[in-house]
Enzyme design. Structure first.
Site, PDB file in Angstrom:
ATOM      1  N   ASN A 144      -8.398  -1.725   9.231  1.00  0.00           N
ATOM      2  CA  ASN A 144      -7.964  -0.547   8.486  1.00  0.00           C
ATOM      3  C   ASN A 144      -9.218   0.174   8.014  1.00  0.00           C
ATOM      4  OD1 ASN A 144      -6.792   1.375   6.908  1.00  0.00           O
ATOM      5  ND2 ASN A 144      -6.176  -0.023   5.265  1.00  0.00           N
ATOM      6  N   TRP A 145      -9.597   1.199   8.769  1.00  0.00           N
ATOM      7  CA  TRP A 145     -10.828   1.927   8.416  1.00  0.00           C
ATOM      8  C   TRP A 145     -10.641   2.768   7.157  1.00  0.00           C
ATOM      9  CZ3 TRP A 145     -12.861   4.384  13.653  1.00  0.00           C
ATOM     10  CH2 TRP A 145     -13.292   3.355  14.503  1.00  0.00           C
ATOM     11  N   LYS A 146      -9.400   2.977   6.743  1.00  0.00           N
ATOM     12  CA  LYS A 146      -9.090   3.863   5.609  1.00  0.00           C
ATOM     13  C   LYS A 146      -9.726   5.239   5.843  1.00  0.00           C
ATOM     14  CE  LYS A 146      -9.045  -0.187   2.694  1.00  0.00           C
ATOM     15  NZ  LYS A 146      -8.768  -0.694   1.363  1.00  0.00           N
TER      16      LYS A 146
ATOM     17  N   HIS B 170       0.997   0.738   2.896  1.00  0.00           N
ATOM     18  CA  HIS B 170      -0.218   0.156   2.310  1.00  0.00           C
ATOM     19  C   HIS B 170      -0.182   0.388   0.798  1.00  0.00           C
ATOM     20  CE1 HIS B 170      -4.429  -0.551   1.360  1.00  0.00           C
ATOM     21  NE2 HIS B 170      -4.509  -1.196   2.518  1.00  0.00           N
TER      22      HIS B 170
ATOM     23  N   GLU C 115      -2.342   1.317  -1.202  1.00  0.00           N
ATOM     24  CA  GLU C 115      -2.986   2.569  -1.632  1.00  0.00           C
ATOM     25  C   GLU C 115      -2.042   3.749  -1.463  1.00  0.00           C
ATOM     26  OE1 GLU C 115      -6.475   2.083   0.810  1.00  0.00           O
ATOM     27  OE2 GLU C 115      -7.061   0.371  -0.422  1.00  0.00           O
TER      28      GLU C 115
ATOM     29  N   GLU D 134      -0.667  -8.326   1.431  1.00  0.00           N
ATOM     30  CA  GLU D 134      -1.947  -7.946   0.843  1.00  0.00           C
ATOM     31  C   GLU D 134      -1.830  -7.946  -0.674  1.00  0.00           C
ATOM     32  OE1 GLU D 134      -4.408  -5.525   3.811  1.00  0.00           O
ATOM     33  OE2 GLU D 134      -3.106  -4.113   2.786  1.00  0.00           O
TER      34      GLU D 134
ATOM     35  N   GLY E 121     -10.271  -4.905  -1.403  1.00  0.00           N
ATOM     36  CA  GLY E 121     -11.508  -4.196  -1.711  1.00  0.00           C
ATOM     37  C   GLY E 121     -12.227  -4.718  -2.936  1.00  0.00           C
TER      38      GLY E 121
ATOM     39  N   SER F 282      -9.877  -8.609   1.259  1.00  0.00           N
ATOM     40  CA  SER F 282     -11.246  -9.130   1.303  1.00  0.00           C
ATOM     41  C   SER F 282     -11.448 -10.238   2.344  1.00  0.00           C
ATOM     42  CB  SER F 282     -11.682  -9.597  -0.088  1.00  0.00           C
ATOM     43  OG  SER F 282     -11.655  -8.502  -0.998  1.00  0.00           O
TER      44      SER F 282
ATOM     45  N   GLY G 221      -9.948  -4.430   5.822  1.00  0.00           N
ATOM     46  CA  GLY G 221     -10.470  -3.125   5.433  1.00  0.00           C
ATOM     47  C   GLY G 221     -11.977  -3.065   5.590  1.00  0.00           C
ATOM     48  N   GLY G 222     -12.690  -3.259   4.471  1.00  0.00           N
ATOM     49  CA  GLY G 222     -14.149  -3.109   4.438  1.00  0.00           C
ATOM     50  C   GLY G 222     -14.886  -3.783   5.586  1.00  0.00           C
TER      51      GLY G 222
HETATM   52  C1  PEP Z   1      -6.917  -3.192   3.330  1.00  0.00           C
HETATM   53  O1  PEP Z   1      -7.272  -2.069   3.067  1.00  0.00           O
HETATM   54  O2  PEP Z   1      -5.836  -3.345   3.906  1.00  0.00           O
HETATM   55  C2  PEP Z   1      -7.775  -4.317   2.963  1.00  0.00           C
HETATM   56  C3  PEP Z   1      -7.307  -5.528   3.088  1.00  0.00           C
HETATM   57  O3  PEP Z   1      -9.033  -4.013   2.499  1.00  0.00           O
HETATM   58  P1  PEP Z   1     -10.245  -5.067   2.245  1.00  0.00           P
HETATM   59  O4  PEP Z   1     -10.313  -5.945   3.477  1.00  0.00           O
HETATM   60  O5  PEP Z   1     -11.447  -4.207   2.111  1.00  0.00           O
HETATM   61  O6  PEP Z   1      -9.909  -5.844   1.034  1.00  0.00           O
END
Ligand code: PEP
Length: 254
Positions: free
Chosen positions: A9-11, A97, A99, A169, A175, A215, A236-237
């Site tokens: 997930n590049w967001k 998601h 967010e 999640e 994040g 994470s 994500g990150g």
């Molecule tokens: C996400 O955005 O779905 C996510 C899990 O982010 P991160 O891996 O950065 O916690």
């Protein structure tokens, strides 16, 4: 055999030049995937066609949109519909998601409609769920996630939900660098599977791929993915750094 998936997930990150460099490097370094394993790259709308073109000939690698709208077409300025995504060859859509639930006020009903549009047009939703920290601290996470699933998904038939993809999640782990322990992930994933089993039976529950997100890093992926009800991750990150993301993919059990 259930599908194992690592989804990026590049967001809302990267310029198109950075995105192109990243996906080319990922394809170059991609580990061998087993027949039941997939890599899905969730990218911003403007980059979908470019990424799709680069991964076109790669077996078991797909592109995902990070959202879609609840309607097929019309006067909805700024929105992107599922038929539009289908017309450019997108196969997956991340839906619900945390967010989007938080910043864009996406409610259970809206998410049902988005999943419905995906089913109608043959795209695969990756449906996100997960509890905030306060709920976890109160020990109410199981009920909270169960409500998210029931409210948005239990209108659908067993046939529609066969092979469905859930991303669990916990919001407190997204994040933040704070990962759920592999035991916490397994406990919730087993609960999610049991919720589907209660409604649709074991035959359907066993086909559902449940990804963990929050994470995930190269250092913890293998342990988390090794749990029996964890079928991969939503990342994500760490998906923005190929040297982190590739070992995460390698963390899928063979
Ligand atoms: C996400 O955005 O779905 C996510 C899990 O982010 P991160 O891996 O950065 O916690």
């Amino acid at each position: 055999m259930r599908k194992q998936i690592v989804a990026a997930n590049w967001k809302m990150n990267l310029t198109i030049q950075e995105a192109e460099k990243l996906v080319n490097e990922l394809i170059e370094k991609l580990p061998t995937l087993q027949i039941n394993q997939e890599v899905v790259v969730g990218v911003p709308f403007p980059y979908l066609t470019m990424v799709k073109g680069i991964i076109a000939n790669k077996a078991n690698v797909f592109v995902a949109a990070q959202n879609c709208y609840t309607k097929d077409a019309g006067a909805y300025t700024g929105e992107t519909s599922v038929p539009m995504l289908k017309s450019i060859g997108v196969e997956y859509v991340i839906i619900g998601h945390s967010e989007r639930r938080e910043y864009f006020h996406e409610c259970h009903k809206m998410l049902t409609e988005k999943v419905e549009r995906c089913f109608e047009h043959g795209l695969k939703p990756i449906f996100c769920c997960g509890e905030p920290l306060k709920i976890r601290e109160a020990g109410l996470q199981n009920q909270y996630v169960e409500t998210q699933l029931k409210e948005s998904l239990f209108q659908f038939s067993a046939e529609q939900l066969k092979g469905f993809i859930i991303a669990y999640e916990p919001i407190w782990a997204i994040g933040t660098g704070k990962t759920a322990s592999s035991e916490q992930a397994q406990e919730m994933h087993a609960h999610i599977r049991s919720v589907f089993q209660g409604q649709y039976g074991a035959d359907i529950a066993d086909t559902i791929s449940i990804l963990y997100g929050g994470s995930v890093k190269a250092a913890n992926a293998n342990e988390i993915f090794g749990k029996p009800d964890v079928d991969g991750g939503l990342v994500g990150g760490a998906s923005l750094v190929v040297s982190e993301f590739v070992p995460i993919i390698e963390g899928l059990s063979s």
